[in-house]
Design an enzyme around this catalytic site. Structure first.
Site, PDB file in Angstrom:
ATOM      1  N   ASP A  65      -1.684   8.256  -6.517  1.00 28.49           N
ATOM      2  CA  ASP A  65      -0.521   7.972  -6.322  1.00 28.49           C
ATOM      3  C   ASP A  65       1.011   8.952  -7.659  1.00 28.49           C
ATOM      4  O   ASP A  65       1.520   9.143  -6.938  1.00 28.49           O
ATOM      5  CB  ASP A  65      -0.332   6.396  -6.699  1.00 28.49           C
ATOM      6  CG  ASP A  65      -0.779   5.943  -5.450  1.00 28.49           C
ATOM      7  OD1 ASP A  65      -1.446   6.217  -4.803  1.00 28.49           O
ATOM      8  OD2 ASP A  65      -1.679   4.810  -5.844  1.00 28.49           O
ATOM      9  N   SER A  87       4.915   0.796  -6.781  1.00 29.10           N
ATOM     10  CA  SER A  87       4.552   0.178  -8.832  1.00 29.10           C
ATOM     11  C   SER A  87       4.589   1.536  -9.441  1.00 29.10           C
ATOM     12  O   SER A  87       5.097   1.914  -9.903  1.00 29.10           O
ATOM     13  CB  SER A  87       3.471  -1.199  -8.618  1.00 29.10           C
ATOM     14  OG  SER A  87       2.083  -0.138  -8.179  1.00 29.10           O
ATOM     15  N   GLY A 120       0.976  -1.410   0.325  1.00 27.87           N
ATOM     16  CA  GLY A 120      -0.464  -0.131   0.301  1.00 27.87           C
ATOM     17  C   GLY A 120       0.802   1.059   0.232  1.00 27.87           C
ATOM     18  O   GLY A 120       0.148   2.580   0.151  1.00 27.87           O
TER      19      GLY A 120
HETATM   20  P1  NG1 Z   1      -2.181   1.233  -3.661  1.00 32.52           P
HETATM   21  O1  NG1 Z   1      -2.195   1.463  -2.779  1.00 32.52           O
HETATM   22  O2  NG1 Z   1      -0.703   1.648  -4.808  1.00 32.52           O
HETATM   23  O3  NG1 Z   1      -2.829   0.150  -4.672  1.00 32.52           O
HETATM   24  C1  NG1 Z   1      -4.598   2.121  -4.838  1.00 32.52           C
HETATM   25  C2  NG1 Z   1      -4.882   3.306  -6.212  1.00 32.52           C
HETATM   26  C3  NG1 Z   1      -4.683   4.629  -5.459  1.00 32.52           C
HETATM   27  C4  NG1 Z   1      -5.976   4.167  -4.510  1.00 32.52           C
HETATM   28  C5  NG1 Z   1      -5.497   3.373  -3.646  1.00 32.52           C
HETATM   29  C6  NG1 Z   1      -6.803   3.445  -2.477  1.00 32.52           C
HETATM   30  C7  NG1 Z   1      -3.313   2.858  -8.373  1.00 32.52           C
HETATM   31  C8  NG1 Z   1      -2.086   2.633  -8.767  1.00 32.52           C
HETATM   32  N1  NG1 Z   1      -3.895   3.087  -7.019  1.00 32.52           N
HETATM   33  O4  NG1 Z   1      -3.467   2.255  -4.467  1.00 32.52           O
HETATM   34  O5  NG1 Z   1      -5.037   5.426  -6.902  1.00 32.52           O
HETATM   35  O6  NG1 Z   1      -7.094   4.900  -5.493  1.00 32.52           O
HETATM   36  O7  NG1 Z   1      -5.466   2.111  -3.943  1.00 32.52           O
HETATM   37  O8  NG1 Z   1      -7.281   4.576  -2.618  1.00 32.52           O
HETATM   38  O9  NG1 Z   1      -4.381   2.479  -8.961  1.00 32.52           O
END
Ligand code: NG1
Length: 447
Positions: free
Chosen positions: A180, A137, A133
């Site tokens: 992100d 990526s 989290g």
């Molecule tokens: P992470 O935690 O990097 O998987 C994902 C999405 C964000 C956001 C969060 C939830 C991608 C690259 N990132 O983050 O845009 O929606 O979940 O708040 O898809």
């Protein structure tokens, strides 16, 4: 914490020469990870979020090439070497392959610049734990995109590049928002980054002197591939369904079509609703209680078959009934919490910020179902060890918890969370907890 100074870059350069041979001039790029402080699962609805950069990063050593070949290597043996050609449309490796993030970067930059950029030899290293989290990526996508631009001699405004890459990262199969890429490119050391999407705007909000943010490992990894990806993608999908249902209802009431691109348009777009009005509209527009294709079809004014095909067949379990009001309630609550959290940061009111973080975690757990016992227990443990607030961060389903703690209590919290981690997960690499310190945004580096 990221190893700083010339040492890590000279070591990376040496390894690069061992991989690809010497000769060509080397360039370096770093891109930090991020932690989301508050505003979870609402960026893809066009609503504001408040993450910050962290001092864990992806580092690239690269050498632009004259041809279009991209040769990608990692210092970590778990990631196999990959080669592809720069093109307008680049075919992906199988789902879950790490080189898809580099492919996404090349394709996105090529398409947005309207030209085919040259390839590069690239060696990657980093210390952002994957599936945690913490956006390892997106940091890789951003770092690769900066390498493409550097190789092509092009410059793009960071906020513009973030918008391109938010779309572009969907190449890997996740339907995320733009949080992100934006914080990685536009964040600032010493500040949280409040991001608005309608219209696009970035506000740097000073971080407190009195308190620290600590990242605590839940011991559970949540790589966004396979089943996890389907569970993640279900959330943006639900927001799109809510948007369709609410657009139909409000259009009926206004007597003319009200176009909504994102759910957030109800607040920030032409409808200009208050949160109270949003929730009242949700009551009128959404099925009361768990809904299947029949209830949704009735409200959308189309056939059950169409609804089944468009909205239910793509769910992880197409026979599931959907609690759309829970998703609407969560979205409204979290939107409000982001506003209050920004005020709390400006006011230095960390008790309030802590309470908002905890309420956000409870919403993710109870209304969205994106938490898991490992995360819930880590939040509990952090509170017990002295945190004023704690919550899951990022997509959920595993990864890290972010805890807010008074400076003088931070060492005890770190000790307690590290001891708990080693006790529960003796086979996993540590640390179980470390301070989340803000960092500079992505950019070129050198030594
Ligand atoms: P992470 O935690 O990097 O998987 C994902 C999405 C964000 C956001 C969060 C939830 C991608 C690259 N990132 O983050 O845009 O929606 O979940 O708040 O898809």
């Amino acid at each position: 914490m990221t190893e700083t100074g010339t040492h890590c870059w000279s070591r990376l350069a040496e390894r690069f020469r061992a991989c690809f041979g010497g000769g060509n001039a080397l360039r370096f790029i770093r891109a930090p990870g991020r932690v989301n402080l508050i505003g979870e699962h609402i960026d893809y609805a066009g609503l504001p979020v408040m993450p910050m950069t962290i001092d864990r990063e992806i580092r690239l050593a690269f050498s632009p090439r004259r041809d279009r070949t991209v040769r990608l290597r990692s210092c970590d043996d778990r990631f196999a070497p990959a080669t592809f050609e720069s093109a307008r449309s680049i075919s992906p490796s199988p789902q879950g392959a790490w080189d898809n993030y580099a492919r996404a970067a090349w394709q996105t930059v090529n398409q947005n610049l309207g030209k085919i950029c040259p390839g590069a030899d690239i060696l990657v290293e980093g210390d952002i734990p994957p599936g945690a989290g913490l956006s390892s990526s997106s940091a890789l996508v951003v770092a690769c995109a900066l390498a493409v631009l550097a190789g092509a001699g092009e410059q793009v405004d960071p906020a513009q590049l973030a918008a391109w890459l938010a779309e572009g990262e969907q190449y890997v199969g996740t339907r995320g928002g733009g949080m992100d890429q934006t914080v990685i490119l536009c964040g600032r050391r010493g500040y949280a980054c409040r991001i608005d999407f309608i219209p696009r705007r970035i506000e740097h909000v000073p971080l407190p002197d009195s308190h620290a943010f600590i990242l605590c490992d839940s011991g559970r990894r949540a790589e966004k591939s396979g089943a996890m990806r389907a569970r993640y993608n279900m959330q943006p999908h639900l927001c799109r369904l809510l948007t369709a249902l609410m657009a139909r209802r409000i259009s009926m009431e206004f007597g003319e079509p009200v176009p909504l691109r994102w759910l957030g348009d109800l607040w920030l777009g032409p409808a200009c609703l208050t949160t109270r009005e949003f929730l009242a509209l949700a009551d009128r527009a959404l099925p009361d209680g768990p809904a299947g294709p029949r209830e949704v079809a009735l409200r959308l004014g189309c056939s059950v078959e169409e609804v089944r095909e468009q909205w239910f067949s793509v769910l992880p379990d197409p026979d599931d009934l959907l609690d759309l009001r829970a998703r609407a309630q969560y979205t409204a609550d979290e939107y409000r919490r982001v506003e209050l959290a920004r005020d709390a940061l400006y006011d230095g009111d960390m008790e309030t910020l802590g309470a908002l973080m905890l309420a956000s975690h409870e919403g993710c757990r109870d209304l969205l179902g994106v938490s898991c016992p490992a995360l819930d227990e880590t939040v509990e443990a952090a509170l017990y060890a002295g945190a004023v607030g704690a919550r899951l961060t990022g997509a959920g389903f595993g990864g890290f918890v972010i805890a807010l703690v008074e400076n003088r209590r931070a060492p005890a919290l770190l000790d307690a969370m590290n001891a708990r981690f080693s006790r529960l997960f003796p086979d996993l690499p540590g640390p179980g907890a470390f301070p989340a310190c803000s960092a500079d945004p992505a950019g070129p580096s050198g030594y």
